[in-house]
Design a protein around this motif. Structure first.
Motif, PDB file in Angstrom:
ATOM      1  N   LEU A   1       0.834  -1.203   0.000  1.00  0.00           N
ATOM      2  CA  LEU A   1       0.000   0.000   0.000  1.00  0.00           C
ATOM      3  C   LEU A   1       0.872   1.257   0.000  1.00  0.00           C
ATOM      4  CD1 LEU A   1      -2.912   0.980   0.038  1.00  0.00           C
ATOM      5  CD2 LEU A   1      -2.879   0.858   2.534  1.00  0.00           C
ATOM      6  N   LEU A   2       1.907   1.265   0.825  1.00  0.00           N
ATOM      7  CA  LEU A   2       2.818   2.410   0.845  1.00  0.00           C
ATOM      8  C   LEU A   2       3.559   2.559  -0.480  1.00  0.00           C
ATOM      9  CD1 LEU A   2       4.515   2.393   4.386  1.00  0.00           C
ATOM     10  CD2 LEU A   2       2.908   4.077   3.458  1.00  0.00           C
ATOM     11  N   ALA A   3       3.959   1.438  -1.062  1.00  0.00           N
ATOM     12  CA  ALA A   3       4.717   1.484  -2.314  1.00  0.00           C
ATOM     13  C   ALA A   3       3.890   2.098  -3.434  1.00  0.00           C
ATOM     14  CB  ALA A   3       5.184   0.084  -2.693  1.00  0.00           C
ATOM     15  N   TYR A   4       2.633   1.728  -3.532  1.00  0.00           N
ATOM     16  CA  TYR A   4       1.767   2.296  -4.567  1.00  0.00           C
ATOM     17  C   TYR A   4       1.446   3.754  -4.263  1.00  0.00           C
ATOM     18  CZ  TYR A   4       1.025  -1.878  -7.369  1.00  0.00           C
ATOM     19  OH  TYR A   4       1.207  -2.929  -8.222  1.00  0.00           O
ATOM     20  N   ALA A   5       1.266   4.070  -2.990  1.00  0.00           N
ATOM     21  CA  ALA A   5       0.902   5.446  -2.613  1.00  0.00           C
ATOM     22  C   ALA A   5       2.037   6.420  -2.892  1.00  0.00           C
ATOM     23  CB  ALA A   5       0.518   5.486  -1.142  1.00  0.00           C
ATOM     24  N   ASN A   6       3.290   5.977  -2.777  1.00  0.00           N
ATOM     25  CA  ASN A   6       4.417   6.886  -2.908  1.00  0.00           C
ATOM     26  C   ASN A   6       5.096   6.813  -4.271  1.00  0.00           C
ATOM     27  OD1 ASN A   6       4.913   8.230  -0.090  1.00  0.00           O
ATOM     28  ND2 ASN A   6       4.309   6.115   0.322  1.00  0.00           N
ATOM     29  N   ALA A   7       4.482   6.090  -5.190  1.00  0.00           N
ATOM     30  CA  ALA A   7       4.974   6.078  -6.566  1.00  0.00           C
ATOM     31  C   ALA A   7       4.608   7.383  -7.262  1.00  0.00           C
ATOM     32  CB  ALA A   7       4.354   4.895  -7.317  1.00  0.00           C
ATOM     33  N   LYS A   8       5.349   7.720  -8.292  1.00  0.00           N
ATOM     34  CA  LYS A   8       4.953   8.875  -9.098  1.00  0.00           C
ATOM     35  C   LYS A   8       3.640   8.577  -9.808  1.00  0.00           C
ATOM     36  CE  LYS A   8       8.141  12.086  -8.747  1.00  0.00           C
ATOM     37  NZ  LYS A   8       7.826  13.462  -8.268  1.00  0.00           N
ATOM     38  N   VAL A   9       3.507   7.311 -10.236  1.00  0.00           N
ATOM     39  CA  VAL A   9       2.331   6.932 -11.018  1.00  0.00           C
ATOM     40  C   VAL A   9       1.887   5.518 -10.636  1.00  0.00           C
ATOM     41  CG1 VAL A   9       1.439   6.484 -13.349  1.00  0.00           C
ATOM     42  CG2 VAL A   9       3.031   8.370 -12.971  1.00  0.00           C
ATOM     43  N   ILE A  10       0.574   5.342 -10.544  1.00  0.00           N
ATOM     44  CA  ILE A  10      -0.021   4.010 -10.473  1.00  0.00           C
ATOM     45  C   ILE A  10      -0.510   3.694 -11.879  1.00  0.00           C
ATOM     46  CG2 ILE A  10      -1.840   2.566  -9.481  1.00  0.00           C
ATOM     47  CD1 ILE A  10      -1.865   4.504  -7.078  1.00  0.00           C
ATOM     48  N   TYR A  11       0.089   2.691 -12.496  1.00  0.00           N
ATOM     49  CA  TYR A  11      -0.241   2.323 -13.874  1.00  0.00           C
ATOM     50  C   TYR A  11      -1.216   1.155 -13.830  1.00  0.00           C
ATOM     51  CZ  TYR A  11       0.540   1.248 -18.847  1.00  0.00           C
ATOM     52  OH  TYR A  11       0.394   1.026 -20.193  1.00  0.00           O
ATOM     53  N   LEU A  12      -2.430   1.375 -14.330  1.00  0.00           N
ATOM     54  CA  LEU A  12      -3.479   0.362 -14.272  1.00  0.00           C
ATOM     55  C   LEU A  12      -3.587  -0.420 -15.576  1.00  0.00           C
ATOM     56  CD1 LEU A  12      -6.390   2.367 -12.564  1.00  0.00           C
ATOM     57  CD2 LEU A  12      -4.789   0.790 -11.486  1.00  0.00           C
ATOM     58  N   THR A  13      -3.836  -1.715 -15.439  1.00  0.00           N
ATOM     59  CA  THR A  13      -4.145  -2.539 -16.606  1.00  0.00           C
ATOM     60  C   THR A  13      -5.511  -3.209 -16.474  1.00  0.00           C
ATOM     61  OG1 THR A  13      -3.045  -4.479 -15.669  1.00  0.00           O
ATOM     62  CG2 THR A  13      -1.715  -3.013 -17.031  1.00  0.00           C
ATOM     63  N   ASN A  14      -6.048  -3.278 -15.264  1.00  0.00           N
ATOM     64  CA  ASN A  14      -7.350  -3.912 -15.025  1.00  0.00           C
ATOM     65  C   ASN A  14      -8.375  -2.856 -14.622  1.00  0.00           C
ATOM     66  OD1 ASN A  14      -6.963  -7.057 -15.029  1.00  0.00           O
ATOM     67  ND2 ASN A  14      -5.167  -6.182 -14.024  1.00  0.00           N
ATOM     68  N   ILE A  15      -9.446  -2.785 -15.366  1.00  0.00           N
ATOM     69  CA  ILE A  15     -10.394  -1.693 -15.143  1.00  0.00           C
ATOM     70  C   ILE A  15     -11.139  -1.820 -13.814  1.00  0.00           C
ATOM     71  CG2 ILE A  15     -10.704  -1.402 -17.626  1.00  0.00           C
ATOM     72  CD1 ILE A  15     -13.438  -2.663 -17.349  1.00  0.00           C
ATOM     73  N   ASP A  16     -11.151  -3.014 -13.217  1.00  0.00           N
ATOM     74  CA  ASP A  16     -11.842  -3.154 -11.939  1.00  0.00           C
ATOM     75  C   ASP A  16     -10.988  -2.666 -10.774  1.00  0.00           C
ATOM     76  OD1 ASP A  16     -10.095  -5.341 -12.334  1.00  0.00           O
ATOM     77  OD2 ASP A  16     -11.156  -6.524 -10.832  1.00  0.00           O
ATOM     78  N   ASN A  17      -9.764  -2.187 -11.052  1.00  0.00           N
ATOM     79  CA  ASN A  17      -8.897  -1.670  -9.996  1.00  0.00           C
ATOM     80  C   ASN A  17      -8.866  -0.145  -9.940  1.00  0.00           C
ATOM     81  OD1 ASN A  17      -8.039  -4.063  -8.768  1.00  0.00           O
ATOM     82  ND2 ASN A  17      -6.484  -4.401 -10.331  1.00  0.00           N
ATOM     83  N   VAL A  18      -9.712   0.496 -10.721  1.00  0.00           N
ATOM     84  CA  VAL A  18      -9.749   1.962 -10.728  1.00  0.00           C
ATOM     85  C   VAL A  18     -10.111   2.506  -9.349  1.00  0.00           C
ATOM     86  CG1 VAL A  18     -10.954   3.988 -11.634  1.00  0.00           C
ATOM     87  CG2 VAL A  18     -10.266   2.145 -13.186  1.00  0.00           C
ATOM     88  N   GLN A  19     -11.120   1.935  -8.713  1.00  0.00           N
ATOM     89  CA  GLN A  19     -11.560   2.428  -7.399  1.00  0.00           C
ATOM     90  C   GLN A  19     -10.449   2.294  -6.364  1.00  0.00           C
ATOM     91  OE1 GLN A  19     -15.155   0.599  -5.943  1.00  0.00           O
ATOM     92  NE2 GLN A  19     -15.261   1.887  -4.118  1.00  0.00           N
ATOM     93  N   SER A  20      -9.733   1.168  -6.401  1.00  0.00           N
ATOM     94  CA  SER A  20      -8.629   0.977  -5.472  1.00  0.00           C
ATOM     95  C   SER A  20      -7.537   2.017  -5.712  1.00  0.00           C
ATOM     96  CB  SER A  20      -8.050  -0.437  -5.618  1.00  0.00           C
ATOM     97  OG  SER A  20      -6.928  -0.616  -4.785  1.00  0.00           O
ATOM     98  N   ALA A  21      -7.210   2.272  -6.973  1.00  0.00           N
ATOM     99  CA  ALA A  21      -6.188   3.266  -7.306  1.00  0.00           C
ATOM    100  C   ALA A  21      -6.616   4.656  -6.857  1.00  0.00           C
ATOM    101  CB  ALA A  21      -5.919   3.253  -8.805  1.00  0.00           C
ATOM    102  N   GLN A  22      -7.884   4.948  -7.005  1.00  0.00           N
ATOM    103  CA  GLN A  22      -8.396   6.249  -6.581  1.00  0.00           C
ATOM    104  C   GLN A  22      -8.310   6.419  -5.070  1.00  0.00           C
ATOM    105  OE1 GLN A  22     -12.292   6.081  -8.381  1.00  0.00           O
ATOM    106  NE2 GLN A  22     -11.614   7.142 -10.242  1.00  0.00           N
ATOM    107  N   TYR A  23      -8.572   5.350  -4.338  1.00  0.00           N
ATOM    108  CA  TYR A  23      -8.445   5.389  -2.881  1.00  0.00           C
ATOM    109  C   TYR A  23      -6.991   5.660  -2.490  1.00  0.00           C
ATOM    110  CZ  TYR A  23      -7.687   3.551   1.826  1.00  0.00           C
ATOM    111  OH  TYR A  23      -7.285   3.395   3.131  1.00  0.00           O
ATOM    112  N   ILE A  24      -6.068   4.967  -3.119  1.00  0.00           N
ATOM    113  CA  ILE A  24      -4.644   5.141  -2.796  1.00  0.00           C
ATOM    114  C   ILE A  24      -4.178   6.543  -3.178  1.00  0.00           C
ATOM    115  CG2 ILE A  24      -2.303   4.328  -3.295  1.00  0.00           C
ATOM    116  CD1 ILE A  24      -3.531   1.538  -3.819  1.00  0.00           C
TER     117      ILE A  24
END
Length: 564
Positions: free
Chosen positions: A309-332
């Motif tokens: 969770l910290l690794a994704y939060a502190n990245a410059k970019v979260i790169y998505l490939t699965n459309i069902d993970n948009v909500q999770s990325a938005q939360y992070i």
């Protein structure tokens, strides 16, 4: 598409400003995303390497995608590519696969343009992959191989001479010591006696990155190491418990060489949980590449979940490939400064289509596996992993059986091809055994190399993707390239589809066994409808998933990086 035909403004601007190509390191290679992305980016003008350390599965090896090999891979997790005919394929030198230490040594030598060391450590990578396959062909081999690696890696004087003067001896060890391992298997007959010792040696000498914490570090020093991450987690995610223990400590204590390696690159792209390493190393410019990872993993109540969770939060970019993970990325992203890029799977559809168009049928390979032409053949290549939370399989494989049972009451002229792949194949076969009426409608095959997989796509009548997750994956993308019909889940968020692709894809959409039965029935009874949806899907995938668009999506992520 030729290299010169792939262009990107970000790459051109970077080269103009820095007088060199952007250096990008891709970490991890689950489902070949790193390999394929790096290959396309290199063709577009980047300077990419891939480190695939301590992971040898066939679907993480370049040969699986790009070699039309002949022969049998006996161990999916530790393949011996020397035992099959690769038909001249040679893996690229920018792809490092082996133990972490050797990958590190090879890539640093490569970046320092030390040709001799590159030659040596590339050979050592080959050595490790070869003997990992031998090692795992029989558990008792682990003890012997551990002993050999102890000698080679622990003897500073011995390794000095091996590295500097006696490369031929190293090659001799490559073959002769392996023969000793094989021919002396009979020596140990009590497997139970050595089980724990073997596992201990495996962790110590083959993982590259040791996972046990150092006993010399005192408890208060442990807490001192962990405290900054506890505080960061508390500040970014106050709604969650901030707690780290020995697993997080092991990562922190072993990050130094990763940090040294990262210094050779402008951008680090970490796939799945691999982005933990650039986070812990304090890398400013790294991309966290999701392919299913943030669906639920970062929310697990353990060290790995919280580190992820910290690794994704502190990245410059979260790169998505699965459309069902948009909500999770938005939360992070809402709890950090991470940007979100709705990207694409690392699948070069133009390369696939070209392969399909130029496929050679001179070899004796029948993708219908002997099924008569008056039968309809469905191909279901998704892996079998049972999830207690879903009370079913991750890919919804059980729905295929439910649909087949109903379909069998009306039709007998159909076959379903399944692949022996995944952690719960035997459990799924037990499910099939409950329905003897469809026994003759099922065909089981061993995992197919990508070229044979593609040829199977082309010869069957329809492909069954997955029917649980609200997203589509590589199977659907590959199948569409063959002008073949795809049956997949329909519960994908329409607004997310438009965000990713501008418009929804054409397919037979199936949310449950009843939908799947109806879709399979159309394939069996209505050739025109099946052909129409297949052609529409082919046009869609060409429009929205081209090599150019994949390069553009990756470079869009890189454009958020700060090089000031």
């Amino acid at each position: 598409m030729k290299t010169k035909d792939i262009s990107n403004d970000w790459i051109k601007e970077f080269v103009k400003k820095n007088k060199r190509r952007p250096r990008i390191l891709h970490i991890g290679n689950i489902a070949e995303n790193a390999y394929q992305n790096a290959k396309m980016l290199n063709e577009a003008g980047c300077d990419c390497d891939v480190i695939c350390n301590d992971y040898y599965h066939i679907m993480g090896c370049p040969e699986w995608d790009d070699a039309d090999f002949e022969g049998e891979i006996k161990n999916q997790f530790y393949p011996d590519w020397a035992q099959v005919d690769l038909k001249g394929y040679v893996r690229p030198k920018w792809f490092a696969q082996g133990t972490f230490q050797t990958c590190y040594s090879y890539l640093t030598a490569r970046r320092n343009h030390d040709k001799w060391k590159c030659f040596l450590f590339w050979t050592k990578l080959e050595f490790e992959r070869k003997y990992m396959s031998i090692l795992h062909s029989n558990e008792k081999n682990m003890f012997y191989y551990s002993f050999i690696v102890q000698i080679l890696n622990k003897s500073k004087v011995g390794m000095f001479y091996v590295k500097k003067y006696i490369y031929l001896t190293y090659r001799w060890l490559y073959y002769v010591l392996g023969s000793i391992i094989i021919t002396t298997n009979w020596f140990f007959t009590d497997r139970v006696k050595f089980k724990n010792k073997v596992k201990e040696l495996y962790v110590r000498f083959f993982k590259g990155i040791k996972t046990s914490s150092k006993e010399a570090v005192l408890p208060d020093e442990n807490q001192k190491l962990l405290q900054p991450y506890i505080e960061l987690f508390q500040s970014q995610f106050p709604d969650r418990e901030a707690k780290f223990g020995k697993d997080a400590l092991a990562y922190i204590q072993n990050v130094k060489k990763w940090k040294d390696l990262f210094g050779y690159y402008d951008i680090i792209q970490g796939y799945a949980t691999s982005c933990i390493w650039p986070f812990l190393a304090g890398v400013k410019n790294y991309v966290a590449y999701e392919h299913g990872t943030i669906r639920d993993f970062p929310y697990q109540d353990n060290d790995m979940g919280r580190l992820c969770l910290l690794a994704y939060a502190n990245a410059k970019v979260i790169y998505l490939t699965n459309i069902d993970n948009v909500q999770s990325a938005q939360y992070i992203s809402a709890h950090s400064n991470a940007k979100i890029v709705c990207g694409l799977h690392g699948i070069d559809v133009e390369r696939l289509i070209k392969k399909f168009q130029n496929v050679q049928w001179t070899e004796e390979f029948d993708g219908r596996f002997g099924v008569p032409t008056d039968y309809k053949v469905f191909f279901a290549p998704a892996r079998f992993d049972y999830v207690e939370e879903y009370n079913g399989y991750l890919k919804g494989n059980e729905k295929i059986i439910e649909a087949a049972v109903k379909l069998r009451k009306e039709f007998s002229n159909f076959k379903i091809i399944f692949i022996n792949h995944g952690g719960d194949v035997s459990r799924f076969k037990e499910l099939i055994n409950k329905y003897p009426e469809i026994e003759n409608n099922i065909i089981w095959k061993e995992p197919l190399g990508k070229i044979k997989l593609y040829k199977t796509y082309m010869q069957v009548d329809a492909i069954l993707d997955q029917f649980t997750l609200k997203a589509f994956g590589g199977i659907a993308v590959e199948a569409m390239c063959t002008k073949n019909a795809v049956l997949m889940i329909s519960k994908m968020d329409e607004s997310n589809m438009n965000t990713f692709f501008e418009e929804s894809m054409p397919a037979f959409f199936c949310d449950n066994a009843e939908d799947l039965y109806n879709g399979m029935k159309i394939v069996i009874s209505d050739n025109d409808a099946t052909k129409k949806i297949a052609e529409d899907a082919y046009n869609w995938i060409n429009r929205y998933h081209s090599k150019q668009k994949i390069v553009e999506k990756n470079c869009l992520a890189y454009s958020y990086c700060d090089f000031s």
